[in-house]
Design an enzyme around this catalytic site. Structure first.
Site, PDB file in Angstrom:
ATOM      1  N   LYS A  23       0.828  -1.217   0.000  1.00 58.66           N
ATOM      2  CA  LYS A  23       0.000   0.000   0.000  1.00 58.66           C
ATOM      3  C   LYS A  23       0.858   1.262   0.000  1.00 58.66           C
ATOM      4  O   LYS A  23       0.570   2.230   0.680  1.00 58.66           O
ATOM      5  CB  LYS A  23      -0.939  -0.018   1.201  1.00 58.66           C
ATOM      6  CG  LYS A  23      -1.846  -1.239   1.206  1.00 58.66           C
ATOM      7  CD  LYS A  23      -2.878  -1.179   2.294  1.00 58.66           C
ATOM      8  CE  LYS A  23      -3.732  -2.415   2.379  1.00 58.66           C
ATOM      9  NZ  LYS A  23      -4.227  -2.955   1.146  1.00 58.66           N
ATOM     10  N   CYS A  24       1.914   1.241  -0.787  1.00 55.03           N
ATOM     11  CA  CYS A  24       2.887   2.324  -0.830  1.00 55.03           C
ATOM     12  C   CYS A  24       2.837   2.990  -2.204  1.00 55.03           C
ATOM     13  O   CYS A  24       2.467   2.368  -3.189  1.00 55.03           O
ATOM     14  CB  CYS A  24       4.281   1.723  -0.577  1.00 55.03           C
ATOM     15  SG  CYS A  24       5.658   2.855  -0.748  1.00 55.03           S
TER      16      CYS A  24
END
Length: 158
Positions: A35-36
């Site tokens: 989730k970067c």
């Protein structure tokens, strides 16, 4: 002198993987997160994996230490990597890369190739370490460096 080949790491399924199994070929070791902002680099890592095939080993180590961007368990991480980016290179068990509980491999990587101003810490997700055929850490690359930009460095190690 210690080499990367002296370490054993945990696979996503909890079994052990000796890095000496990859002796004789370069490795690109990357701490990853699902989730970067840099997560699309999985695509570039997979492209390198497909281009170099058995000549280079790309190994991902999920890490939740930066903005809690890897909250899932091993199965969720594997599903995300497979379904979203069709990842076929090894994604290991989640590790810590900084602090007292840092994985021993990451302690070694940071010691061999410290960051800016000699700091022995990882700044963010998708920091990349290039390792030669003999297990020597040859370079460290910032999260902002795209995997495809490493082709020249990888080619020198083949």
């Amino acid at each position: 002198m210690t080499s990367v080949h002296d370490f054993t790491v945990k696979k996503a399924d909890g079994t052990e993987q000796k890095l000496s199994d990859f002796a004789g070929k370069p490795m690109l070791i990357v701490n990853t997160a699902s989730k970067c902002g840099f997560t699309p680099q999985y695509e570039g890592l997979e492209a390198l994996h497909r281009e170099y095939g058995d000549k280079v080993e790309i190994i991902a180590f999920p890490c939740n230490q930066f903005g809690a961007q890897e909250p899932g368990n091993a199965e969720e991480i594997a599903n995300f990597c497979s379904l979203t980016y069709d990842v076929t290179f090894p994604v290991m068990a989640k590790v810590e890369v900084n602090g007292a509980n840092a994985d021993p491999l990451y302690k070694h990587l940071k010691k061999e190739k410290p960051g800016l101003m000699g700091l022995q810490s990882i700044k963010w997700n998708f920091t990349k370490f290039l390792v030669d055929k003999n297990g020597k850490v040859v370079s460290r690359h910032a999260p902002t460096e795209k995997p495809e930009s490493l082709k020249g460095d990888i080619a020198k190690l083949l």
